[in-house]
Design a protein around this motif. Structure first.
Motif, PDB file in Angstrom:
ATOM      1  N   LEU A  53      41.185  59.263  66.434  1.00 21.89           N
ATOM      2  CA  LEU A  53      42.358  58.864  65.657  1.00 21.89           C
ATOM      3  C   LEU A  53      42.064  57.602  64.860  1.00 21.89           C
ATOM      4  CD1 LEU A  53      45.331  59.086  64.817  1.00 21.89           C
ATOM      5  CD2 LEU A  53      45.925  57.835  66.895  1.00 21.89           C
ATOM      6  N   LEU A  54      41.437  56.642  65.475  1.00 23.51           N
ATOM      7  CA  LEU A  54      41.093  55.392  64.788  1.00 23.51           C
ATOM      8  C   LEU A  54      40.161  55.655  63.607  1.00 23.51           C
ATOM      9  CD1 LEU A  54      41.554  52.363  64.804  1.00 23.51           C
ATOM     10  CD2 LEU A  54      39.617  52.148  66.365  1.00 23.51           C
ATOM     11  N   GLN A  55      39.175  56.533  63.784  1.00 22.70           N
ATOM     12  CA  GLN A  55      38.261  56.878  62.689  1.00 22.70           C
ATOM     13  C   GLN A  55      39.028  57.544  61.542  1.00 22.70           C
ATOM     14  OE1 GLN A  55      35.972  54.931  63.141  1.00 22.70           O
ATOM     15  NE2 GLN A  55      34.181  56.245  63.157  1.00 22.70           N
ATOM     16  N   MET A  56      39.946  58.417  61.895  1.00 23.75           N
ATOM     17  CA  MET A  56      40.725  59.119  60.876  1.00 23.75           C
ATOM     18  C   MET A  56      41.632  58.150  60.125  1.00 23.75           C
ATOM     19  SD  MET A  56      42.706  62.685  61.465  1.00 23.75           S
ATOM     20  CE  MET A  56      43.359  63.642  60.123  1.00 23.75           C
ATOM     21  N   LEU A  57      42.272  57.235  60.841  1.00 21.35           N
ATOM     22  CA  LEU A  57      43.140  56.250  60.200  1.00 21.35           C
ATOM     23  C   LEU A  57      42.344  55.333  59.271  1.00 21.35           C
ATOM     24  CD1 LEU A  57      45.462  55.325  63.213  1.00 21.35           C
ATOM     25  CD2 LEU A  57      45.971  56.869  61.299  1.00 21.35           C
ATOM     26  N   LYS A  58      41.162  54.955  59.689  1.00 17.49           N
ATOM     27  CA  LYS A  58      40.295  54.122  58.833  1.00 17.49           C
ATOM     28  C   LYS A  58      39.932  54.870  57.551  1.00 17.49           C
ATOM     29  CE  LYS A  58      38.249  51.184  62.377  1.00 17.49           C
ATOM     30  NZ  LYS A  58      37.003  50.822  63.101  1.00 17.49           N
ATOM     31  N   GLN A  59      39.651  56.163  57.683  1.00 18.73           N
ATOM     32  CA  GLN A  59      39.326  56.961  56.501  1.00 18.73           C
ATOM     33  C   GLN A  59      40.536  57.062  55.573  1.00 18.73           C
ATOM     34  OE1 GLN A  59      36.159  58.315  55.695  1.00 18.73           O
ATOM     35  NE2 GLN A  59      37.211  58.463  53.760  1.00 18.73           N
ATOM     36  N   GLN A  60      41.735  57.169  56.137  1.00 30.80           N
ATOM     37  CA  GLN A  60      42.942  57.199  55.308  1.00 30.80           C
ATOM     38  C   GLN A  60      43.082  55.892  54.522  1.00 30.80           C
ATOM     39  OE1 GLN A  60      45.280  59.321  58.773  1.00 30.80           O
ATOM     40  NE2 GLN A  60      46.719  58.693  57.179  1.00 30.80           N
ATOM     41  N   VAL A  61      42.804  54.764  55.149  1.00 34.54           N
ATOM     42  CA  VAL A  61      42.876  53.478  54.458  1.00 34.54           C
ATOM     43  C   VAL A  61      41.892  53.467  53.285  1.00 34.54           C
ATOM     44  CG1 VAL A  61      42.420  51.000  54.674  1.00 34.54           C
ATOM     45  CG2 VAL A  61      43.738  52.180  56.436  1.00 34.54           C
ATOM     46  N   ILE A  62      40.686  53.988  53.494  1.00 38.37           N
ATOM     47  CA  ILE A  62      39.680  54.068  52.418  1.00 38.37           C
ATOM     48  C   ILE A  62      40.200  54.918  51.273  1.00 38.37           C
ATOM     49  CG2 ILE A  62      37.398  55.013  51.832  1.00 38.37           C
ATOM     50  CD1 ILE A  62      36.557  54.159  54.738  1.00 38.37           C
ATOM     51  N   LEU A  63      40.794  56.055  51.594  1.00 36.88           N
ATOM     52  CA  LEU A  63      41.322  56.940  50.552  1.00 36.88           C
ATOM     53  C   LEU A  63      42.440  56.272  49.767  1.00 36.88           C
ATOM     54  CD1 LEU A  63      41.371  60.375  52.435  1.00 36.88           C
ATOM     55  CD2 LEU A  63      39.644  59.512  50.835  1.00 36.88           C
ATOM     56  N   LEU A  64      43.336  55.581  50.456  1.00 37.72           N
ATOM     57  CA  LEU A  64      44.433  54.917  49.757  1.00 37.72           C
ATOM     58  C   LEU A  64      43.941  53.763  48.889  1.00 37.72           C
ATOM     59  CD1 LEU A  64      46.205  56.786  51.447  1.00 37.72           C
ATOM     60  CD2 LEU A  64      47.779  54.891  51.699  1.00 37.72           C
ATOM     61  N   LYS A  65      42.989  53.005  49.388  1.00 38.51           N
ATOM     62  CA  LYS A  65      42.425  51.915  48.583  1.00 38.51           C
ATOM     63  C   LYS A  65      41.803  52.454  47.302  1.00 38.51           C
ATOM     64  CE  LYS A  65      41.621  48.444  52.127  1.00 38.51           C
ATOM     65  NZ  LYS A  65      40.620  47.687  52.893  1.00 38.51           N
ATOM     66  N   ALA A  66      41.204  53.633  47.371  1.00 36.24           N
ATOM     67  CA  ALA A  66      40.571  54.235  46.197  1.00 36.24           C
ATOM     68  C   ALA A  66      41.568  54.526  45.088  1.00 36.24           C
ATOM     69  CB  ALA A  66      39.836  55.511  46.585  1.00 36.24           C
ATOM     70  N   VAL A  67      42.843  54.709  45.443  1.00 39.77           N
ATOM     71  CA  VAL A  67      43.879  54.968  44.437  1.00 39.77           C
ATOM     72  C   VAL A  67      44.810  53.758  44.295  1.00 39.77           C
ATOM     73  CG1 VAL A  67      43.734  57.475  44.635  1.00 39.77           C
ATOM     74  CG2 VAL A  67      45.356  56.224  46.085  1.00 39.77           C
ATOM     75  N   ASP A  68      44.267  52.593  44.661  1.00 37.77           N
ATOM     76  CA  ASP A  68      44.968  51.305  44.499  1.00 37.77           C
ATOM     77  C   ASP A  68      46.260  51.200  45.296  1.00 37.77           C
ATOM     78  OD1 ASP A  68      42.992  50.301  42.753  1.00 37.77           O
ATOM     79  OD2 ASP A  68      43.925  51.360  41.066  1.00 37.77           O
ATOM     80  N   ILE A  69      46.248  51.761  46.494  1.00 38.37           N
ATOM     81  CA  ILE A  69      47.371  51.603  47.406  1.00 38.37           C
ATOM     82  C   ILE A  69      46.857  50.858  48.622  1.00 38.37           C
ATOM     83  CG2 ILE A  69      49.051  52.749  48.898  1.00 38.37           C
ATOM     84  CD1 ILE A  69      49.014  55.116  46.945  1.00 38.37           C
ATOM     85  N   SER A  70      47.478  49.727  48.898  1.00 42.92           N
ATOM     86  CA  SER A  70      47.071  48.996  50.100  1.00 42.92           C
ATOM     87  C   SER A  70      48.147  49.189  51.157  1.00 42.92           C
ATOM     88  CB  SER A  70      46.862  47.513  49.808  1.00 42.92           C
ATOM     89  OG  SER A  70      48.058  46.938  49.346  1.00 42.92           O
ATOM     90  N   ILE A  71      47.685  49.224  52.385  1.00 41.25           N
ATOM     91  CA  ILE A  71      48.607  49.467  53.489  1.00 41.25           C
ATOM     92  C   ILE A  71      48.260  48.496  54.605  1.00 41.25           C
ATOM     93  CG2 ILE A  71      47.221  51.310  54.531  1.00 41.25           C
ATOM     94  CD1 ILE A  71      49.995  52.762  54.906  1.00 41.25           C
ATOM     95  N   ASP A  72      49.284  47.877  55.165  1.00 38.83           N
ATOM     96  CA  ASP A  72      49.069  46.969  56.306  1.00 38.83           C
ATOM     97  C   ASP A  72      48.927  47.792  57.559  1.00 38.83           C
ATOM     98  OD1 ASP A  72      49.299  44.677  54.739  1.00 38.83           O
ATOM     99  OD2 ASP A  72      51.467  44.600  54.971  1.00 38.83           O
ATOM    100  N   THR A  73      47.873  47.495  58.295  1.00 40.85           N
ATOM    101  CA  THR A  73      47.651  48.207  59.547  1.00 40.85           C
ATOM    102  C   THR A  73      47.378  47.200  60.646  1.00 40.85           C
ATOM    103  OG1 THR A  73      45.308  48.410  59.009  1.00 40.85           O
ATOM    104  CG2 THR A  73      46.719  50.274  58.440  1.00 40.85           C
ATOM    105  N   GLU A  74      48.010  47.399  61.767  1.00 40.46           N
ATOM    106  CA  GLU A  74      47.828  46.512  62.901  1.00 40.46           C
ATOM    107  C   GLU A  74      46.579  46.834  63.694  1.00 40.46           C
ATOM    108  OE1 GLU A  74      51.368  46.645  65.269  1.00 40.46           O
ATOM    109  OE2 GLU A  74      52.661  46.237  63.561  1.00 40.46           O
ATOM    110  N   TRP A  75      46.072  48.048  63.583  1.00 39.73           N
ATOM    111  CA  TRP A  75      44.973  48.502  64.415  1.00 39.73           C
ATOM    112  C   TRP A  75      43.605  48.181  63.842  1.00 39.73           C
ATOM    113  CZ3 TRP A  75      42.753  51.658  60.973  1.00 39.73           C
ATOM    114  CH2 TRP A  75      43.581  52.297  60.054  1.00 39.73           C
ATOM    115  N   GLN A  76      43.537  47.682  62.611  1.00 41.96           N
ATOM    116  CA  GLN A  76      42.222  47.406  61.997  1.00 41.96           C
ATOM    117  C   GLN A  76      41.578  46.189  62.570  1.00 41.96           C
ATOM    118  OE1 GLN A  76      42.732  47.450  57.723  1.00 41.96           O
ATOM    119  NE2 GLN A  76      41.598  49.347  57.705  1.00 41.96           N
TER     120      GLN A  76
END
Length: 170
Positions: free
Chosen positions: A147-170
């Protein structure tokens, strides 16, 4: 990389869910960028096809009950087309778009989650759709590490389209 996206808005016409302000062109751009990043996870094909359906809690609950035997709304469902065997003909693979599957997102649940997370509905819908795309490509989260690996990949995908997201687990 060629890509085809089919976006369907299936919520009721007078629903407050109409407030989604993401154009089909924006969705296409996001998917194109995400597939470029995820290219190592993709089977070779001349082009790819994905269906995206934006719906409400009532409709996603019916699908969740039918396909997952869970009679409750959920935020995102992904129906991967690649779970079975790929067509054997190289000629077929060389000429047709490879259908990856369908992603269904509940705008109603997305709104609630966006409020809880303190970000926009657009950000939440992008987050959920990226999660669904990863599922289409075989990603899963049966345990905390995956799950952590998948969430990290989602953050990478969102950053690629200029969307930043706050995550407590990073």
């Amino acid at each position: 990389m060629k890509f085809e996206l089919y976006v369907e808005n299936s919520f009721e016409e007078h629903s407050p869910s109409q407030a989604v302000n993401i154009t089909d062109q924006t969705w296409e751009n996001w998917f194109r960028q995400w597939l470029e990043i995820l290219h190592p996870d993709l089977p070779p094909a001349p082009s790819y096809e994905v269906g995206l359906r934006l719906t409400d809690d009532k409709q996603i609950q019916a699908l969740n009950a039918q396909y997952r035997q869970q009679d409750r709304p959920t935020d995102v469902l992904a129906f991967a087309a690649l779970e079975g065997d790929l067509p054997q003909s190289e000629e077929m693979l060389a000429s047709l778009p490879l259908y990856l599957g369908d992603i269904i997102v509940s705008i109603d649940t997305g709104k609630r989650q966006a409020q809880q997370q303190g970000h926009s509905l657009s950000t939440e819908l992008a987050w959920l759709t990226a999660h669904g795309l990863l599922h289409l490509l075989g990603w899963d989260h049966p345990d905390e590490d995956s799950l952590l690996q998948m969430l990290k990949q989602q953050v990478i995908l969102l950053k690629a389209v200029d969307i930043s997201i706050d995550t407590e687990w990073q």
